[in-house]
Motif scaffolding. Sequence first.
Motif, PDB file in Angstrom:
ATOM      1  N   PRO B 101       0.504  -1.052   0.120  1.00  0.00           N
ATOM      2  CA  PRO B 101      -0.087   0.392   0.007  1.00  0.00           C
ATOM      3  C   PRO B 101       0.557   1.169   0.356  1.00  0.00           C
ATOM      4  O   PRO B 101       1.954   1.308   0.268  1.00  0.00           O
ATOM      5  CB  PRO B 101      -0.951  -0.643   1.253  1.00  0.00           C
ATOM      6  CG  PRO B 101      -0.408  -0.806   2.121  1.00  0.00           C
ATOM      7  CD  PRO B 101       0.562  -1.932   1.235  1.00  0.00           C
ATOM      8  N   TYR B 102       0.131   2.023  -0.466  1.00  0.00           N
ATOM      9  CA  TYR B 102       0.397   3.613  -0.429  1.00  0.00           C
ATOM     10  C   TYR B 102       1.582   3.824   0.636  1.00  0.00           C
ATOM     11  O   TYR B 102       0.830   3.743   1.916  1.00  0.00           O
ATOM     12  CB  TYR B 102      -0.486   4.694  -0.805  1.00  0.00           C
ATOM     13  CG  TYR B 102      -1.133   4.563  -2.110  1.00  0.00           C
ATOM     14  CD1 TYR B 102       0.288   5.137  -3.255  1.00  0.00           C
ATOM     15  CD2 TYR B 102      -2.486   4.306  -1.872  1.00  0.00           C
ATOM     16  CE1 TYR B 102      -1.001   4.718  -4.460  1.00  0.00           C
ATOM     17  CE2 TYR B 102      -2.596   3.964  -3.467  1.00  0.00           C
ATOM     18  CZ  TYR B 102      -1.674   4.467  -4.457  1.00  0.00           C
ATOM     19  OH  TYR B 102      -2.806   4.403  -5.903  1.00  0.00           O
ATOM     20  N   ASP B 103       2.528   4.674   1.197  1.00  0.00           N
ATOM     21  CA  ASP B 103       3.630   5.514   2.016  1.00  0.00           C
ATOM     22  C   ASP B 103       3.665   3.770   3.075  1.00  0.00           C
ATOM     23  O   ASP B 103       3.380   4.386   4.608  1.00  0.00           O
ATOM     24  CB  ASP B 103       2.390   6.469   3.329  1.00  0.00           C
ATOM     25  CG  ASP B 103       2.539   6.917   2.456  1.00  0.00           C
ATOM     26  OD1 ASP B 103       2.819   7.730   1.575  1.00  0.00           O
ATOM     27  OD2 ASP B 103       0.955   8.154   2.933  1.00  0.00           O
ATOM     28  N   LEU B 104       3.818   2.600   2.174  1.00  0.00           N
ATOM     29  CA  LEU B 104       4.306   1.398   3.317  1.00  0.00           C
ATOM     30  C   LEU B 104       5.263   2.255   4.696  1.00  0.00           C
ATOM     31  O   LEU B 104       5.332   1.643   5.556  1.00  0.00           O
ATOM     32  CB  LEU B 104       4.603   0.676   2.694  1.00  0.00           C
ATOM     33  CG  LEU B 104       4.665  -0.964   3.127  1.00  0.00           C
ATOM     34  CD1 LEU B 104       3.866  -1.251   3.693  1.00  0.00           C
ATOM     35  CD2 LEU B 104       5.531  -1.958   1.594  1.00  0.00           C
ATOM     36  N   ASP B 105       6.521   2.522   3.487  1.00  0.00           N
ATOM     37  CA  ASP B 105       7.872   2.503   4.276  1.00  0.00           C
ATOM     38  C   ASP B 105       7.640   3.913   5.212  1.00  0.00           C
ATOM     39  O   ASP B 105       8.031   3.023   6.754  1.00  0.00           O
ATOM     40  CB  ASP B 105       8.951   3.097   3.278  1.00  0.00           C
ATOM     41  CG  ASP B 105      10.301   2.469   3.751  1.00  0.00           C
ATOM     42  OD1 ASP B 105      10.084   1.900   4.679  1.00  0.00           O
ATOM     43  OD2 ASP B 105      11.384   2.674   2.889  1.00  0.00           O
TER      44      ASP B 105
END
Lengths: 393, 405
Positions: B101-105
């Motif tokens: 998903p978006y912004d995982l990190d």
Amino acid sequence: MISRLLKVTLTEWKLFFSDPAAVLLLVVAGILYAFYYPTAYVNQTVVRVPVAVVDLDHSAKSRELTRMASATQQVEVKAVFNDMLEAETAMAREDIFGFMVIPENMEKDLLNKKPTKINIFTHGAYVMLHGTIGTAFSTCALTVGAVSKVKAIALSKKVPSAKAMAMRDPIPISIQTMFNNTGSYSNYVVPSVLVVILQQSLIIGICIMGGARGHRRFRRNERYSEVENESMPYRYLGRSLAYFLHYCCFILFYHCFIYNLFDFPRRGELLPMMLFAVVFLTSVINFGMCLSQVFLHRESSMQLFLNLSIPILFLANFSWPSYLMPSWMVGLSYVLPSTFAVPAWLSIEQMGGDIYDVAPKLYLLAIQSVIYLVLGMILTHLRDKTHFKTGDM
Amino acid sequence: MLKGLLKTIGKIYFGHKIVLWMILTILPVGVSVFMLEMFSSEIVQHVPIGIVKQDDSELANKLEMALRSSPVLDVKVLCHDMSECEHAVIRGDLQTFVVLPYDLDRRALRLETPVIPVYSSGQNYLTNMFATKEIRAVITDVGEKLFTASFENPVKTEIHSVGNIEGNYQGFLALGLVSAMFHLAAMLVAVYIASFPLRDRRVREFYQSAERSWLTLAVASFVPMTIIVWLEYMGCYAYTHRMLMPMGFEEFVMVSVAQFLMVVSCVGAGMAFVGITGVMRIATGVSGVIGGPAFAFAGQTFPVMAMPFAVRCFAFVLPLTHVLRVQSMMLLGDVGMAESWEIIKLMAGMAVFWALLGSFTMYLRWKYRLSHDSKLPVVVDDENPIDIEKTVHETSMRHQEAKHD
């Protein structure tokens, strides 16, 4: 022209019901198997599989682990043994199908931050139980491990437990099972088997009836009749139409009744279902028409195809994926309509696939239909001209 | 008597019976070897998966690399959106897809525990099981190394499949499938041998070559086929078993006895079907209806204990269920051998019952056909039986021609 065709169709349809062997295959088998197969799997999933725990630790932690295992839905801890031999004997008697060995000093090792290993043993002959028991026991064991690890992280990094939990597993996964989310064994097996049943019973049935052959010897009283000696294309197409209409009824029966009765998902839309029925049935009928010209005796097709049912089912990408089969086997599977029909049917009926999703498989079925139609007509023409001294066809 | 026996065996088995030899030898052995070849890769690997990579961070790349390096998984597609992957699953091109998903990190580093959704098709039970287990292991492994790489997992688990250490699919399924093949083959061959004299109107011929002894005829008909099917079965079983733990001599003997009893039971059942129906087509159909799906009821795939009571009773009647139990007990070594005696006794009783029932019904059927055939105006030559229908047809044609003239 149409009346000649329909006359052949009607005569062939009547004939199904006057020959006991044909009734058994073309009528009874399709209905009987539709009830017979799913009944075995009516409970859908395996729950409360009898298992045991071999507790060599006898500590509070080992008892907690045993209680956790007992609480799972998949397994039921029938006994707690003190040594492995007792558990192995119980497994040989099939009182249990697996056991977990809690090692000596497990609690002590956990408290001393030493890693410990929990062994899970399952019966090597049962594939389904292997997965169920393995998952249930390892979930419990890993949960105990996770609790210990969270405590260790919280103490050493001096963070609250919620943060420690996040540090232990910062990217948790969530598995969403699509299309058979209850993990039902019947949803997995029966739809594929139903397609193979349709194919096998239809092919054997056509062979039993002699395909499009003219002047069939087994029809003692009517073999000189007008319909029996109709010109080959009328005979071929008329009889094919009889089988087609008959098996369309079966597809409807499965879709409307069997799927409802056994609670299988019915996501199929009308257009893909109709197209599937047309290309699948024409492919199987023409395949049967070709094969029916090969056998000298009516029973030979039964003896051959009954023996081949299991490989045919597995060649249809059922259970064992085709990319793991040898390439020659995959090539061979292209001869069979079920190779494309089973995945197409699953895509349409179980997964709600639209026409674009199944188009590649339906194209292949359509190509098969045309090839077998041409071949079937040639073989019937040749067979009509040949005089055979043996056989009852 | 011996001369009559040998003569009858020769007539039954070597009278240009291509179909008989096909169903007696080529098909069961061929199909068994075919099934073994099918499972030759032994374990599930290279399961096709897709990735919807919404995040293009270092962590997402690391996860992608980890998934790609797994031998169980094969990353086939990087989808642009979920719908693309979903349709690929419906088409059967993918088994599973993972959404990074978006912004995982960023969210993982802030300990917000971003969930990674994994969508898997439950329609393929086996591949689903392997794929999800492997994806879970891979992602958990990467996740653990983010903050707590120095912390070892306090509890590790190891799953052992007893008697089939490597979880070899040949052991799981092929042994059972080979048995199911011979279970069906024994019935079909018995039906063929019991009914072709009826179909070809050769009962009198065989009875005479057996020196007018029903016992000689029965022995000549069914004993050679029982021995041949049993030997083939043992051979195929031993060939299949080579991938698993080696068997001791005593274990092999025990399994062979169980297999012999299964073959005898199936031959008896086949005889009984012909004795009762009297027609090859119907008896073959009945054998197919009972023997064809027997594997599904025998408990190796879906356990018998989870089936409804009526189905459990049916499974109990099938010889296949019991022979599979003996075979699976042998996987457990000495402990299993001690326990399998009870099943052997049960199978012996079953074999005696079916053999007696089959013999009795066939005796009645043959006797009836002998008296019935003797009323027909048929002259039977040793090798070439006269075609009655053809004769009747030719006679009527001649009669009609004479009428015209």
